[in-house]
Write a protein that holds these residues in place. Structure first.
Motif, PDB file in Angstrom:
ATOM      1  N   ILE A  10      11.453   0.991  -8.428  1.00 39.11           N
ATOM      2  CA  ILE A  10      10.208   0.427  -7.908  1.00 39.11           C
ATOM      3  C   ILE A  10       9.233   0.158  -9.042  1.00 39.11           C
ATOM      4  CG2 ILE A  10       8.275   0.807  -6.325  1.00 39.11           C
ATOM      5  CD1 ILE A  10      10.975   0.435  -4.965  1.00 39.11           C
ATOM      6  N   LYS A  11       9.183   1.082 -10.010  1.00 33.71           N
ATOM      7  CA  LYS A  11       8.275   0.882 -11.149  1.00 33.71           C
ATOM      8  C   LYS A  11       8.680  -0.337 -11.973  1.00 33.71           C
ATOM      9  CE  LYS A  11       8.466   5.140 -12.787  1.00 33.71           C
ATOM     10  NZ  LYS A  11       8.147   6.309 -13.647  1.00 33.71           N
ATOM     11  N   VAL A  12       9.984  -0.537 -12.140  1.00 36.89           N
ATOM     12  CA  VAL A  12      10.463  -1.716 -12.857  1.00 36.89           C
ATOM     13  C   VAL A  12      10.069  -2.977 -12.100  1.00 36.89           C
ATOM     14  CG1 VAL A  12      12.528  -3.000 -13.522  1.00 36.89           C
ATOM     15  CG2 VAL A  12      12.361  -0.557 -14.030  1.00 36.89           C
ATOM     16  N   PHE A  13      10.300  -2.983 -10.796  1.00 35.40           N
ATOM     17  CA  PHE A  13       9.947  -4.138  -9.976  1.00 35.40           C
ATOM     18  C   PHE A  13       8.457  -4.452 -10.074  1.00 35.40           C
ATOM     19  CE2 PHE A  13       8.163  -5.351  -5.817  1.00 35.40           C
ATOM     20  CZ  PHE A  13       8.658  -6.656  -5.729  1.00 35.40           C
ATOM     21  N   LEU A  14       7.609  -3.439  -9.957  1.00 36.63           N
ATOM     22  CA  LEU A  14       6.161  -3.653 -10.029  1.00 36.63           C
ATOM     23  C   LEU A  14       5.749  -4.193 -11.396  1.00 36.63           C
ATOM     24  CD1 LEU A  14       4.849  -0.481  -8.172  1.00 36.63           C
ATOM     25  CD2 LEU A  14       4.535  -2.850  -7.457  1.00 36.63           C
ATOM     26  N   ALA A  15       6.336  -3.644 -12.447  1.00 30.88           N
ATOM     27  CA  ALA A  15       5.978  -4.089 -13.798  1.00 30.88           C
ATOM     28  C   ALA A  15       6.328  -5.561 -14.001  1.00 30.88           C
ATOM     29  CB  ALA A  15       6.671  -3.221 -14.838  1.00 30.88           C
ATOM     30  N   VAL A  16       7.496  -5.980 -13.542  1.00 27.85           N
ATOM     31  CA  VAL A  16       7.898  -7.382 -13.695  1.00 27.85           C
ATOM     32  C   VAL A  16       7.011  -8.278 -12.835  1.00 27.85           C
ATOM     33  CG1 VAL A  16       9.774  -9.037 -13.378  1.00 27.85           C
ATOM     34  CG2 VAL A  16      10.265  -6.755 -14.272  1.00 27.85           C
ATOM     35  N   ALA A  17       6.707  -7.848 -11.620  1.00 34.11           N
ATOM     36  CA  ALA A  17       5.865  -8.646 -10.733  1.00 34.11           C
ATOM     37  C   ALA A  17       4.484  -8.852 -11.329  1.00 34.11           C
ATOM     38  CB  ALA A  17       5.765  -7.975  -9.367  1.00 34.11           C
ATOM     39  N   ARG A  18       3.944  -7.824 -11.987  1.00 30.58           N
ATOM     40  CA  ARG A  18       2.593  -7.930 -12.547  1.00 30.58           C
ATOM     41  C   ARG A  18       2.573  -8.685 -13.871  1.00 30.58           C
ATOM     42  NH1 ARG A  18       1.489  -1.635 -10.883  1.00 30.58           N
ATOM     43  NH2 ARG A  18       0.706  -2.072  -8.777  1.00 30.58           N
ATOM     44  N   ALA A  19       3.603  -8.504 -14.679  1.00 29.18           N
ATOM     45  CA  ALA A  19       3.626  -9.159 -15.990  1.00 29.18           C
ATOM     46  C   ALA A  19       4.169 -10.580 -15.907  1.00 29.18           C
ATOM     47  CB  ALA A  19       4.465  -8.343 -16.973  1.00 29.18           C
ATOM     48  N   GLY A  20       5.047 -10.835 -14.952  1.00 30.15           N
ATOM     49  CA  GLY A  20       5.650 -12.155 -14.836  1.00 30.15           C
ATOM     50  C   GLY A  20       6.735 -12.419 -15.848  1.00 30.15           C
ATOM     51  N   SER A  21       7.129 -11.387 -16.588  1.00 25.33           N
ATOM     52  CA  SER A  21       8.186 -11.538 -17.593  1.00 25.33           C
ATOM     53  C   SER A  21       8.798 -10.182 -17.877  1.00 25.33           C
ATOM     54  CB  SER A  21       7.629 -12.140 -18.889  1.00 25.33           C
ATOM     55  OG  SER A  21       6.768 -11.224 -19.543  1.00 25.33           O
ATOM     56  N   GLU A  66       7.692 -10.930  -2.213  1.00 26.93           N
ATOM     57  CA  GLU A  66       6.283 -10.752  -1.832  1.00 26.93           C
ATOM     58  C   GLU A  66       6.138  -9.640  -0.809  1.00 26.93           C
ATOM     59  OE1 GLU A  66       3.621 -12.018  -2.973  1.00 26.93           O
ATOM     60  OE2 GLU A  66       4.125 -13.891  -4.007  1.00 26.93           O
ATOM     61  N   GLN A  67       7.072  -9.581   0.137  1.00 27.22           N
ATOM     62  CA  GLN A  67       7.014  -8.522   1.148  1.00 27.22           C
ATOM     63  C   GLN A  67       7.298  -7.159   0.528  1.00 27.22           C
ATOM     64  OE1 GLN A  67       9.466  -9.569   4.575  1.00 27.22           O
ATOM     65  NE2 GLN A  67       9.098 -11.751   4.193  1.00 27.22           N
ATOM     66  N   VAL A  68       8.280  -7.119  -0.371  1.00 26.21           N
ATOM     67  CA  VAL A  68       8.608  -5.866  -1.038  1.00 26.21           C
ATOM     68  C   VAL A  68       7.433  -5.381  -1.889  1.00 26.21           C
ATOM     69  CG1 VAL A  68      10.121  -4.793  -2.759  1.00 26.21           C
ATOM     70  CG2 VAL A  68      11.093  -6.294  -1.016  1.00 26.21           C
ATOM     71  N   LEU A  69       6.721  -6.333  -2.508  1.00 25.21           N
ATOM     72  CA  LEU A  69       5.588  -5.969  -3.362  1.00 25.21           C
ATOM     73  C   LEU A  69       4.540  -5.177  -2.590  1.00 25.21           C
ATOM     74  CD1 LEU A  69       4.070  -6.197  -6.069  1.00 25.21           C
ATOM     75  CD2 LEU A  69       3.128  -8.369  -5.246  1.00 25.21           C
ATOM     76  N   ALA A  70       4.239  -5.616  -1.383  1.00 26.41           N
ATOM     77  CA  ALA A  70       3.232  -4.907  -0.591  1.00 26.41           C
ATOM     78  C   ALA A  70       3.656  -3.466  -0.325  1.00 26.41           C
ATOM     79  CB  ALA A  70       2.994  -5.647   0.725  1.00 26.41           C
ATOM     80  N   HIS A  71       4.921  -3.264   0.025  1.00 22.45           N
ATOM     81  CA  HIS A  71       5.417  -1.902   0.262  1.00 22.45           C
ATOM     82  C   HIS A  71       5.426  -1.091  -1.040  1.00 22.45           C
ATOM     83  CE1 HIS A  71       6.662  -2.500   4.432  1.00 22.45           C
ATOM     84  NE2 HIS A  71       7.154  -3.682   4.075  1.00 22.45           N
ATOM     85  N   ALA A  72       5.848  -1.730  -2.139  1.00 26.86           N
ATOM     86  CA  ALA A  72       5.930  -1.022  -3.416  1.00 26.86           C
ATOM     87  C   ALA A  72       4.561  -0.570  -3.888  1.00 26.86           C
ATOM     88  CB  ALA A  72       6.581  -1.935  -4.462  1.00 26.86           C
ATOM     89  N   GLU A  73       3.545  -1.401  -3.681  1.00 27.82           N
ATOM     90  CA  GLU A  73       2.196  -1.006  -4.106  1.00 27.82           C
ATOM     91  C   GLU A  73       1.687   0.164  -3.272  1.00 27.82           C
ATOM     92  OE1 GLU A  73       0.306  -5.030  -6.062  1.00 27.82           O
ATOM     93  OE2 GLU A  73       0.104  -4.750  -3.901  1.00 27.82           O
ATOM     94  N   ARG A  74       2.027   0.188  -1.984  1.00 23.14           N
ATOM     95  CA  ARG A  74       1.627   1.344  -1.174  1.00 23.14           C
ATOM     96  C   ARG A  74       2.349   2.606  -1.643  1.00 23.14           C
ATOM     97  NH1 ARG A  74       1.616  -2.527   3.081  1.00 23.14           N
ATOM     98  NH2 ARG A  74       3.711  -1.932   3.786  1.00 23.14           N
ATOM     99  N   MET A  75       3.634   2.455  -2.006  1.00 23.96           N
ATOM    100  CA  MET A  75       4.374   3.597  -2.535  1.00 23.96           C
ATOM    101  C   MET A  75       3.735   4.095  -3.832  1.00 23.96           C
ATOM    102  SD  MET A  75       8.283   2.300  -1.870  1.00 23.96           S
ATOM    103  CE  MET A  75       9.018   3.726  -2.666  1.00 23.96           C
ATOM    104  N   LEU A  80       0.655   7.949  -7.054  1.00 29.08           N
ATOM    105  CA  LEU A  80      -0.469   8.240  -7.936  1.00 29.08           C
ATOM    106  C   LEU A  80      -1.417   9.249  -7.295  1.00 29.08           C
ATOM    107  CD1 LEU A  80      -1.180   4.623  -9.228  1.00 29.08           C
ATOM    108  CD2 LEU A  80      -0.303   6.540 -10.569  1.00 29.08           C
ATOM    109  N   GLY A  81      -1.639   9.100  -5.996  1.00 19.93           N
ATOM    110  CA  GLY A  81      -2.482  10.070  -5.301  1.00 19.93           C
ATOM    111  C   GLY A  81      -1.891  11.466  -5.334  1.00 19.93           C
ATOM    112  N   PHE A  82      -0.559  11.545  -5.200  1.00 19.43           N
ATOM    113  CA  PHE A  82       0.130  12.840  -5.289  1.00 19.43           C
ATOM    114  C   PHE A  82      -0.064  13.456  -6.669  1.00 19.43           C
ATOM    115  CE2 PHE A  82       4.211  15.075  -6.252  1.00 19.43           C
ATOM    116  CZ  PHE A  82       4.028  16.146  -5.395  1.00 19.43           C
ATOM    117  N   ALA A  83       0.073  12.615  -7.716  1.00 18.05           N
ATOM    118  CA  ALA A  83      -0.102  13.116  -9.081  1.00 18.05           C
ATOM    119  C   ALA A  83      -1.530  13.577  -9.323  1.00 18.05           C
ATOM    120  CB  ALA A  83       0.288  12.030 -10.086  1.00 18.05           C
ATOM    121  N   ARG A  84      -2.489  12.796  -8.803  1.00  9.58           N
ATOM    122  CA  ARG A  84      -3.894  13.200  -8.976  1.00  9.58           C
ATOM    123  C   ARG A  84      -4.182  14.503  -8.253  1.00  9.58           C
ATOM    124  NH1 ARG A  84      -4.893   7.700  -7.764  1.00  9.58           N
ATOM    125  NH2 ARG A  84      -5.550   8.368  -5.696  1.00  9.58           N
TER     126      ARG A  84
END
Length: 297
Positions: A10-21, A66-75, A80-84
């Motif tokens: 999920i972290k890999v997916f989010l990083a690619v989605a945000r960076a675009g590369s 796009e649909q996966v992104l919404a779920h991944a960001e909630r995850m 992050l909330g758990f870590a905090r």
């Protein structure tokens, strides 16, 4: 498939989605580009469908992506909330604290204060990041942030720390500024992106005929340019009064406007012992000296 889903995917997916590369994602996660490519492909293979369209312009999310992104960001938010929350349970003065501030404030105000804190609490490591970017407290980009604008959002605990006083500075021997004119004077001021800042507006009003000789978004650079004789600049007094080679021009009847400094942290860290001890130390050192009696909260 769900049983084999890995949070690292999920972290890999989010990083690619945000960076675009792949390259940008690799830099964000501290990985190599080939590794990111292999991990993303393996993730897509396990899902049985592509999440990105590959093009010359980079990686673009598919409709499913796009649909996966919404779920991944909630995850991610939950993780992050758990870590905090875990971090907020600690009460011992040890561990890392990431602190963000502007360049000159970090160098001239916070650095000596933090050094004295470290003498008392040697097991705390402070990572001081001096940057104009506004760091995201919710994503733990910083634990404690100092800035000249109030924070937004109910998740941030903040207070007005102090009020910065500003003054006009230049090198000895420069022509004395004359209020309301400024003909023949050179100015060192903020770059054009910061043209609406109060001190820039004040200079335009008080010295309307002065010429802008140099611009910089870095207050320490402005102070160095002034000391080198490039012109007059509005600087925080905590910087200008201490910088060698500068004299202050007094405009007692119409001084430059001051700015409030706010400090904030995410509410999940309100029980983090080392953060609260550092904040108490900063307040004890700075507030009595720089704020009037009985300040408003």
């Amino acid at each position: 498939m769900l049983m084999r889903m890995d949070w690292d995917d999920i972290k890999v997916f989010l990083a690619v989605a945000r960076a675009g590369s792949l390259g940008g994602a690799a830099r964000a996660l501290g990985q190599t580009q080939p590794t990111m490519g292999r991990r993303l492909k393996a993730f897509e293979d396990r899902l049985g469908t592509p999440l990105f369209q590959r093009s010359a312009d980079g990686f673009v999310l598919t409709d499913l992506g796009e649909q996966v992104l919404a779920h991944a960001e909630r995850m991610e938010d939950e993780a992050l909330g758990f870590a905090r929350r875990l971090a907020g349970q600690g009460d011992e003065p040890e561990g890392l604290l990431r602190v963000s501030s502007s360049d000159w404030f970090g160098l001239h105000v916070l650095a000596p204060v933090f050094a004295r804190f470290r003498e008392r609490h040697p097991r705390v490591c402070i990572e001081l990041i001096t940057d104009a970017r506004l760091y995201n407290l919710a994503r733990r980009e910083a634990d404690l942030v100092f800035r000249i604008r109030a924070f937004e959002g109910a998740d941030v605990v903040q207070r007005r720390l102090m009020t910065l006083q500003y003054a006009l500075y230049g090198a000895p021997g420069l022509p004395t500024p004359n209020w309301g004119h400024g003909t023949g004077l050179n100015l060192v001021t903020m770059d054009t992106a910061f043209g609406q800042m109060p001190d820039v507006q004040w200079l335009q009003r008080v010295l309307p005929h002065a010429q802008v000789a140099m611009r910089s978004n870095n207050r320490t650079v402005q102070a160095a340019l002034c000391a080198a004789g490039c012109g007059w600049a509005v600087l925080p007094r905590l910087l200008g009064d201490r910088h060698p080679g500068l004299v202050r021009a007094d405009f007692d009847a119409d001084p430059p406007p001051g700015r409030d400094v706010f400090v904030g942290y995410h509410r999940d860290l309100r029980r983090l012992g080392r953060l609260q001890r550092l904040l108490a130390h900063v307040v004890a050192e700075l507030v009595p000296v720089t704020m009037p009696a009985n300040p408003k909260p």
